[in-house]
Design an enzyme around this catalytic site. Structure first.
Site, PDB file in Angstrom:
ATOM      1  N   THR A 131      -1.233   6.035   2.635  1.00  0.00           N
ATOM      2  CA  THR A 131      -2.528   5.351   2.679  1.00  0.00           C
ATOM      3  C   THR A 131      -2.612   4.457   3.915  1.00  0.00           C
ATOM      4  O   THR A 131      -1.599   3.992   4.410  1.00  0.00           O
ATOM      5  CB  THR A 131      -2.662   4.494   1.398  1.00  0.00           C
ATOM      6  OG1 THR A 131      -2.490   5.332   0.262  1.00  0.00           O
ATOM      7  CG2 THR A 131      -3.995   3.807   1.305  1.00  0.00           C
ATOM      8  N   LEU A 185       0.873  -1.183   0.000  1.00  0.00           N
ATOM      9  CA  LEU A 185       0.000   0.000   0.000  1.00  0.00           C
ATOM     10  C   LEU A 185       0.905   1.225   0.000  1.00  0.00           C
ATOM     11  O   LEU A 185       1.959   1.202   0.649  1.00  0.00           O
ATOM     12  CB  LEU A 185      -0.847   0.057   1.273  1.00  0.00           C
ATOM     13  CG  LEU A 185      -2.200  -0.645   1.359  1.00  0.00           C
ATOM     14  CD1 LEU A 185      -2.858  -0.284   2.686  1.00  0.00           C
ATOM     15  CD2 LEU A 185      -3.111  -0.289   0.211  1.00  0.00           C
ATOM     16  N   ASP A 186       0.486   2.285  -0.675  1.00  0.00           N
ATOM     17  CA  ASP A 186       1.263   3.533  -0.661  1.00  0.00           C
ATOM     18  C   ASP A 186       1.464   4.008   0.780  1.00  0.00           C
ATOM     19  O   ASP A 186       0.576   3.857   1.630  1.00  0.00           O
ATOM     20  CB  ASP A 186       0.525   4.650  -1.423  1.00  0.00           C
ATOM     21  CG  ASP A 186       0.374   4.343  -2.901  1.00  0.00           C
ATOM     22  OD1 ASP A 186       1.052   3.430  -3.396  1.00  0.00           O
ATOM     23  OD2 ASP A 186      -0.432   5.038  -3.552  1.00  0.00           O
ATOM     24  N   ARG A 187       2.594   4.625   1.019  1.00  0.00           N
ATOM     25  CA  ARG A 187       2.941   5.059   2.375  1.00  0.00           C
ATOM     26  C   ARG A 187       1.877   5.951   3.040  1.00  0.00           C
ATOM     27  O   ARG A 187       1.539   5.745   4.208  1.00  0.00           O
ATOM     28  CB  ARG A 187       4.301   5.771   2.343  1.00  0.00           C
ATOM     29  CG  ARG A 187       4.790   6.122   3.733  1.00  0.00           C
ATOM     30  CD  ARG A 187       6.255   6.497   3.771  1.00  0.00           C
ATOM     31  NE  ARG A 187       6.725   6.459   5.145  1.00  0.00           N
ATOM     32  CZ  ARG A 187       7.996   6.503   5.499  1.00  0.00           C
ATOM     33  NH1 ARG A 187       8.930   6.596   4.576  1.00  0.00           N
ATOM     34  NH2 ARG A 187       8.344   6.458   6.765  1.00  0.00           N
TER      35      ARG A 187
END
Length: 230
Positions: free
Chosen positions: A71, A67-69
Site C-alpha cells: 500500500t 501501512l501494509d507493504r
C-alpha cells in the site's frame, strides 16, 4: 515498471515540525523491520533526519501506526518522546480521520454504502476473512465507501475507515466482489508488476498532539498510468 524504494535522498516528506514527520510511503516500503531483513522506512527516516540536521548519535523516531507493504500513502512518525504516546492514543482512540483511495476491478453494488462485517484473521496465511455475522475470534469492521470516478476498466472508491482491522479494506471490498487492483491475496486476477496494490492512504486529519492545532495532510498518488488517470 521498476520498483522504487524510498531512501534518504528521494524520501517524500509531506509535513515536518519539531514533533512529527509525515511521509508519503511508496508501495514496497516496509514501515517497520520484519523477517525479510529489508531496510524499513523508519530507518530511512532516521537517516534522513540525521543527515538533514547533522545529528550526532542515535536519532529518536517513534512508530505510532503502520501501512501494509504493498500500500502507498500517509505514514506519521514521532520525532519526540513527548509526541509518541499522544500519537499512539490518538490512533488507538480513532481520533485521526483516515481516508483511503482504492482502485477496484468491479463496480460496487451501490455507489455509496457503509459495510459492517466481522473479520477473522488467519495469521498463518496473513489474511483476514470477512463474515456477515459475528463468528468466533472475529472483530467488527466498519467502513464507508463512495464511488468517485469510473475509469475505462476500473472504479475509484474513496473509503473512510471507522475501525482499524488487519487488511480491513482489502478484505471488506473483496467480500462485496470488488478486489483491489493487483491484490492477488484478496481475489484480483493478476499482480501489479512492481508488487504494489492500488490502495492509497490519501488523507489524514487530526489535532496535532503537541501544538493542539488541526492538521490535514493529503498524499499525492503514486506515479503510474492508472493512478494518473484518477
Amino acid at each position: 515498471m521498476a520498483k522504487i524504494i524510498s531512501n534518504p535522498k528521494n524520501l517524500q516528506v509531506l509535513h515536518e515540525d519539531n514533533h512529527l514527520i509525515v511521509i508519503n510511503k511508496r508501495p514496497g516500503d516496509i514501515v517497520q523491520g520484519d523477517k525479510t531483513g529489508d531496510t524499513p522506512l523508519s530507518e530511512v527516516v532516521k537517516q534522513f533526519i540525521k543527515e538533514k540536521y547533522n545529528k550526532p548519535g542515535n536519532v529518536y523516531l517513534g512508530v505510532p501506526h503502520r501501512l501494509d507493504r504493498p500500500t502507498s500513502g500517509i505514514v506519521v512518525f514521532a520525532k519526540t518522546s513527548k509526541a509518541l504516546p499522544r500519537l499512539n492514543k490518538l490512533f488507538a482512540e480513532k481520533e485521526a480521520k483516515k481516508t483511503y483511495w482504492a482502485i477496484v476491478k468491479n463496480r460496487p453494488p451501490k455507489d455509496f454504502d457503509t459495510l459492517t462485517q466481522w473479520l477473522r484473521r488467519n495469521t498463518k496465511q496473513n489474511k483476514s476473512y470477512a463474515n456477515n455475522k459475528e463468528v468466533s475470534d472475529s472483530k467488527k469492521a466498519i467502513l464507508t465507501y463512495r464511488l468517485i470516478k469510473e475509469l475505462d476498466n476500473f472504479f475509484l472508491l474513496e473509503i473512510d475507515l471507522q475501525t482499524g482491522r488487519h487488511h480491513q479494506i482489502r478484505a471488506q471490498l473483496s467480500a462485496i466482489g470488488c478486489p483491489i487492483k493487483g491484490d492477488l491475496k484478496y481475489g484480483f486476477d493478476r499482480s501489479n508488476k512492481d508488487g504494489s496494490i492500488h490502495l492509497h492512504a490519501r488523507r489524514l486529519s487530526f489535532i496535532h498532539p503537541v501544538q493542539k492545532e488541526p492538521l490535514e495532510i493529503i498524499a499525492p498518488t503514486p506515479n503510474d498510468p492508472v493512478w494518473n488517470a484518477c
